[in-house]
Design a protein around this motif. Structure first.
Motif, PDB file in Angstrom:
ATOM      1  N   ALA A   1       0.836  -1.204   0.000  1.00 18.11           N
ATOM      2  CA  ALA A   1       0.000   0.000   0.000  1.00 18.11           C
ATOM      3  C   ALA A   1       0.872   1.256   0.000  1.00 18.11           C
ATOM      4  CB  ALA A   1      -0.934   0.004   1.199  1.00 18.11           C
ATOM      5  N   ASN A   2       1.926   1.245   0.786  1.00 20.96           N
ATOM      6  CA  ASN A   2       2.834   2.395   0.809  1.00 20.96           C
ATOM      7  C   ASN A   2       3.509   2.605  -0.539  1.00 20.96           C
ATOM      8  OD1 ASN A   2       2.434   3.259   3.491  1.00 20.96           O
ATOM      9  ND2 ASN A   2       3.825   1.681   4.238  1.00 20.96           N
ATOM     10  N   SER A   3       3.945   1.530  -1.156  1.00 21.07           N
ATOM     11  CA  SER A   3       4.600   1.677  -2.459  1.00 21.07           C
ATOM     12  C   SER A   3       3.588   2.120  -3.527  1.00 21.07           C
ATOM     13  CB  SER A   3       5.315   0.392  -2.875  1.00 21.07           C
ATOM     14  OG  SER A   3       4.409  -0.655  -3.051  1.00 21.07           O
TER      15      SER A   3
ATOM     16  N   SER B   1      -6.467  16.392  -4.842  1.00 25.41           N
ATOM     17  CA  SER B   1      -7.220  17.289  -3.968  1.00 25.41           C
ATOM     18  C   SER B   1      -8.285  16.516  -3.184  1.00 25.41           C
ATOM     19  CB  SER B   1      -7.868  18.388  -4.806  1.00 25.41           C
ATOM     20  OG  SER B   1      -8.693  19.183  -4.025  1.00 25.41           O
ATOM     21  N   ILE B   2      -8.973  15.609  -3.853  1.00 25.95           N
ATOM     22  CA  ILE B   2      -9.989  14.781  -3.187  1.00 25.95           C
ATOM     23  C   ILE B   2      -9.337  13.939  -2.094  1.00 25.95           C
ATOM     24  CG2 ILE B   2     -11.552  12.816  -3.515  1.00 25.95           C
ATOM     25  CD1 ILE B   2     -12.178  14.005  -6.294  1.00 25.95           C
ATOM     26  N   ILE B   3      -8.189  13.356  -2.397  1.00 24.36           N
ATOM     27  CA  ILE B   3      -7.482  12.514  -1.430  1.00 24.36           C
ATOM     28  C   ILE B   3      -7.081  13.327  -0.209  1.00 24.36           C
ATOM     29  CG2 ILE B   3      -5.348  11.211  -1.053  1.00 24.36           C
ATOM     30  CD1 ILE B   3      -5.637  10.347  -4.069  1.00 24.36           C
ATOM     31  N   GLU B   4      -6.463  14.473  -0.422  1.00 25.48           N
ATOM     32  CA  GLU B   4      -6.000  15.297   0.693  1.00 25.48           C
ATOM     33  C   GLU B   4      -7.162  15.867   1.497  1.00 25.48           C
ATOM     34  OE1 GLU B   4      -3.317  18.031  -1.177  1.00 25.48           O
ATOM     35  OE2 GLU B   4      -1.870  16.432  -1.607  1.00 25.48           O
ATOM     36  N   LYS B   5      -8.228  16.299   0.810  1.00 28.33           N
ATOM     37  CA  LYS B   5      -9.394  16.855   1.496  1.00 28.33           C
ATOM     38  C   LYS B   5     -10.040  15.802   2.400  1.00 28.33           C
ATOM     39  CE  LYS B   5     -13.232  17.116  -0.599  1.00 28.33           C
ATOM     40  NZ  LYS B   5     -14.335  17.290  -1.510  1.00 28.33           N
ATOM     41  N   ASN B   6     -10.233  14.599   1.869  1.00 25.59           N
ATOM     42  CA  ASN B   6     -10.853  13.534   2.671  1.00 25.59           C
ATOM     43  C   ASN B   6      -9.944  13.084   3.806  1.00 25.59           C
ATOM     44  OD1 ASN B   6     -13.559  12.748   1.586  1.00 25.59           O
ATOM     45  ND2 ASN B   6     -12.384  12.671  -0.305  1.00 25.59           N
ATOM     46  N   ALA B   7      -8.649  13.001   3.546  1.00 23.57           N
ATOM     47  CA  ALA B   7      -7.708  12.590   4.595  1.00 23.57           C
ATOM     48  C   ALA B   7      -7.697  13.614   5.733  1.00 23.57           C
ATOM     49  CB  ALA B   7      -6.312  12.412   4.019  1.00 23.57           C
TER      50      ALA B   7
ATOM     51  N   GLU C   1     -11.866   2.190  -5.319  1.00 26.34           N
ATOM     52  CA  GLU C   1     -11.168   1.450  -4.263  1.00 26.34           C
ATOM     53  C   GLU C   1      -9.721   1.905  -4.150  1.00 26.34           C
ATOM     54  OE1 GLU C   1     -11.903  -2.640  -5.303  1.00 26.34           O
ATOM     55  OE2 GLU C   1     -13.715  -2.708  -4.069  1.00 26.34           O
ATOM     56  N   ALA C   2      -9.089   2.196  -5.271  1.00 26.70           N
ATOM     57  CA  ALA C   2      -7.707   2.680  -5.242  1.00 26.70           C
ATOM     58  C   ALA C   2      -7.630   4.048  -4.566  1.00 26.70           C
ATOM     59  CB  ALA C   2      -7.148   2.755  -6.657  1.00 26.70           C
ATOM     60  N   ILE C   3      -8.576   4.916  -4.870  1.00 25.25           N
ATOM     61  CA  ILE C   3      -8.600   6.230  -4.222  1.00 25.25           C
ATOM     62  C   ILE C   3      -8.843   6.068  -2.729  1.00 25.25           C
ATOM     63  CG2 ILE C   3      -9.856   8.420  -4.085  1.00 25.25           C
ATOM     64  CD1 ILE C   3     -10.298   8.137  -7.151  1.00 25.25           C
ATOM     65  N   THR C   4      -9.688   5.121  -2.361  1.00 29.16           N
ATOM     66  CA  THR C   4      -9.932   4.831  -0.951  1.00 29.16           C
ATOM     67  C   THR C   4      -8.636   4.419  -0.270  1.00 29.16           C
ATOM     68  OG1 THR C   4     -12.194   4.134  -1.460  1.00 29.16           O
ATOM     69  CG2 THR C   4     -11.287   3.425   0.646  1.00 29.16           C
ATOM     70  N   VAL C   5      -7.861   3.553  -0.903  1.00 29.68           N
ATOM     71  CA  VAL C   5      -6.576   3.131  -0.345  1.00 29.68           C
ATOM     72  C   VAL C   5      -5.656   4.334  -0.189  1.00 29.68           C
ATOM     73  CG1 VAL C   5      -4.459   1.831  -0.837  1.00 29.68           C
ATOM     74  CG2 VAL C   5      -6.673   0.742  -1.134  1.00 29.68           C
ATOM     75  N   LEU C   6      -5.596   5.181  -1.204  1.00 31.68           N
ATOM     76  CA  LEU C   6      -4.725   6.351  -1.136  1.00 31.68           C
ATOM     77  C   LEU C   6      -5.128   7.285   0.000  1.00 31.68           C
ATOM     78  CD1 LEU C   6      -4.376   7.075  -4.968  1.00 31.68           C
ATOM     79  CD2 LEU C   6      -2.664   6.052  -3.447  1.00 31.68           C
ATOM     80  N   ILE C   7      -6.427   7.455   0.199  1.00 32.05           N
ATOM     81  CA  ILE C   7      -6.904   8.291   1.311  1.00 32.05           C
ATOM     82  C   ILE C   7      -6.502   7.678   2.641  1.00 32.05           C
ATOM     83  CG2 ILE C   7      -8.986   9.085   2.534  1.00 32.05           C
ATOM     84  CD1 ILE C   7     -10.285   9.402  -0.269  1.00 32.05           C
ATOM     85  N   MET C   8      -6.681   6.379   2.765  1.00 27.93           N
ATOM     86  CA  MET C   8      -6.376   5.726   4.039  1.00 27.93           C
ATOM     87  C   MET C   8      -4.875   5.709   4.326  1.00 27.93           C
ATOM     88  SD  MET C   8      -9.386   2.923   4.114  1.00 27.93           S
ATOM     89  CE  MET C   8      -9.227   2.578   5.830  1.00 27.93           C
ATOM     90  N   VAL C   9      -4.068   5.551   3.316  1.00 28.18           N
ATOM     91  CA  VAL C   9      -2.619   5.624   3.527  1.00 28.18           C
ATOM     92  C   VAL C   9      -2.252   7.045   3.958  1.00 28.18           C
ATOM     93  CG1 VAL C   9      -0.358   5.503   2.401  1.00 28.18           C
ATOM     94  CG2 VAL C   9      -2.044   3.716   1.981  1.00 28.18           C
ATOM     95  N   ARG C  10      -2.876   8.034   3.332  1.00 27.04           N
ATOM     96  CA  ARG C  10      -2.614   9.428   3.709  1.00 27.04           C
ATOM     97  C   ARG C  10      -3.039   9.688   5.153  1.00 27.04           C
ATOM     98  NH1 ARG C  10       0.803  13.382   2.685  1.00 27.04           N
ATOM     99  NH2 ARG C  10      -0.002  15.155   3.796  1.00 27.04           N
ATOM    100  N   ILE C  11      -4.167   9.135   5.575  1.00 27.78           N
ATOM    101  CA  ILE C  11      -4.619   9.277   6.963  1.00 27.78           C
ATOM    102  C   ILE C  11      -3.581   8.657   7.901  1.00 27.78           C
ATOM    103  CG2 ILE C  11      -6.359   8.546   8.654  1.00 27.78           C
ATOM    104  CD1 ILE C  11      -8.405   8.647   6.329  1.00 27.78           C
TER     105      ILE C  11
END
Length: 163
Positions: A28-30, A45-51, A83-93
Motif C-alpha cells: 500500500a505504501n509503495s 485534492s480529493i485525497i487530501e481533502k478527505n484525509a 477502491e484505489a482512491i480509498t486506499v490512497l486516502i487511508m494511507v494518507r490518513i
C-alpha cells in the motif's frame, strides 16, 4: 542526561502499552508513492481533502467508498478506481497519524522539563490520544489490506485511469 531519562521512560511506556496490532502493508505504501506523483491534481485534492477531514477519526471504508462514488469529480470512475482512491486516502490518513504521533512525542519531551500534577494529567490525556491514534492506525491497516487484495493485480491500470 537528566532530561533524557523521562523521554526514554515515556518512549518505552508507549511501546509497551500502545502498540499497533496491524501494520500498513508495504504494498500500500509503495502504491501510494507511485500513484501520488502521477494522478490528476483534482484527484489529489480529493485525497487530501478527505484525509484531512478524517484526521483523528475512525474510518468506515464502506461510507468512504459510497461518498467517493457520489463525488461529481469522479463520475465515470470504475469500482477499482474508487477502491484505489480509498486506499490512497487511508494511507494518507495513516501518514497524518504518524506525524501527529511524532509531534506528541516531541511535545511530551518538551513538557517533561517541569513535572507537576497538571503535567501528569496532561500526560494521561496525551497517552489516551496516542492510544486512540494507534487503534485507528490498526483499523486503517486492516482495511487497506483487504482493499489492496482486491486491486493488487490492477494497480498500474488504476494509476493510468487516474492520470
Amino acid at each position: 542526561m537528566k532530561n533524557l531519562l523521562p523521554f526514554l521512560f515515556c518512549s518505552f511506556s508507549f511501546c509497551s502499552f500502545a502498540q499497533v496490532n496491524t501494520v500498513m502493508p508495504q504494498e500500500a505504501n509503495s502504491f501510494y508513492n507511485r500513484a501520488m506523483p502521477e494522478i490528476k491534481p483534482q484527484v489529489k485534492s480529493i485525497i487530501e481533502k478527505n484525509a484531512d477531514a478524517l484526521r483523528g477519526r475512525s474510518v468506515n471504508i464502506d461510507s468512504l467508498t459510497k461518498q467517493l462514488n457520489n463525488d461529481k469529480t469522479l463520475k465515470g470512475a470504475t469500482r477499482q478506481d474508487i477502491e484505489a482512491i480509498t486506499v490512497l486516502i487511508m494511507v494518507r490518513i495513516s501518514l497524518n497519524a504518524d506525524t501527529d504521533l511524532k509531534n506528541m512525542v516531541i511535545n511530551m519531551h518538551n513538557n517533561d522539563q517541569e513535572i507537576s500534577h497538571e503535567n501528569k494529567a496532561e500526560r494521561k490525556s496525551t497517552q489516551d490520544k496516542v492510544d486512540r491514534i494507534l487503534a485507528h492506525k490498526s483499523q486503517i491497516a486492516e482495511n487497506v489490506s483487504l482493499v489492496m487484495k482486491r486491486i493488487s493485480g490492477a494497480q498500474d491500470v488504476v494509476i493510468n485511469n487516474l492520470r
